[in-house]
Design a protein around this motif. Structure first.
Motif, short mmCIF file in Angstrom:
data_model
loop_
_atom_site.label_atom_id
_atom_site.label_comp_id
_atom_site.label_asym_id
_atom_site.label_seq_id
_atom_site.Cartn_x
_atom_site.Cartn_y
_atom_site.Cartn_z
N ARG A 18 -17.22 -68.98 -56.62
CA ARG A 18 -17.95 -70.14 -57.12
C ARG A 18 -18.95 -69.74 -58.19
N GLY A 22 -18.96 -71.03 -61.93
CA GLY A 22 -20.13 -71.77 -62.37
C GLY A 22 -20.84 -71.14 -63.55
N GLY A 47 -20.06 -76.64 -64.37
CA GLY A 47 -20.60 -75.35 -63.94
C GLY A 47 -21.69 -75.51 -62.89
N LEU A 51 -21.89 -74.36 -58.88
CA LEU A 51 -23.03 -73.61 -58.32
C LEU A 51 -23.79 -74.42 -57.27
#
Length: 85
Positions: A18, A22, A47, A51
């Protein structure tokens, strides 16, 4: 965020993936500005979504994910400390 209010993920590799996605999209959003103009900024919200809101939240989640099961909070007489298991 997970339902328990933590920033942690199910596993470290998943959390790192992730983060790569991100941060990669955030960097690409600004790096591609000269080539694609303001259209490239549509990558930034995606992004941030990867996150889960903010880069600092992602870092806190990484710390929680790595330490899950290794640290616990122990409170005695109103004083709380982190303890290793």
């Amino acid at each position: 965020m997970a339902g328990d209010g933590s920033f942690a993920s199910k596993s470290v590799p998943r959390h790192v993936a992730r983060g790569v996605l991100g941060f990669g999209l955030l960097i690409a959003a600004f790096a591609l500005l000269p080539a694609f103009g303001l259209v490239s900024l549509v990558l930034a919200p995606v992004g941030l979504l990867a996150l889960r809101g903010c880069p600092v939240c992602w870092v806190l989640g990484l710390i929680e994910t790595v330490s899950r099961g290794r640290l616990h909070r122990e409170c005695v007489d109103g004083s709380c400390q982190l303890q290793r298991r």
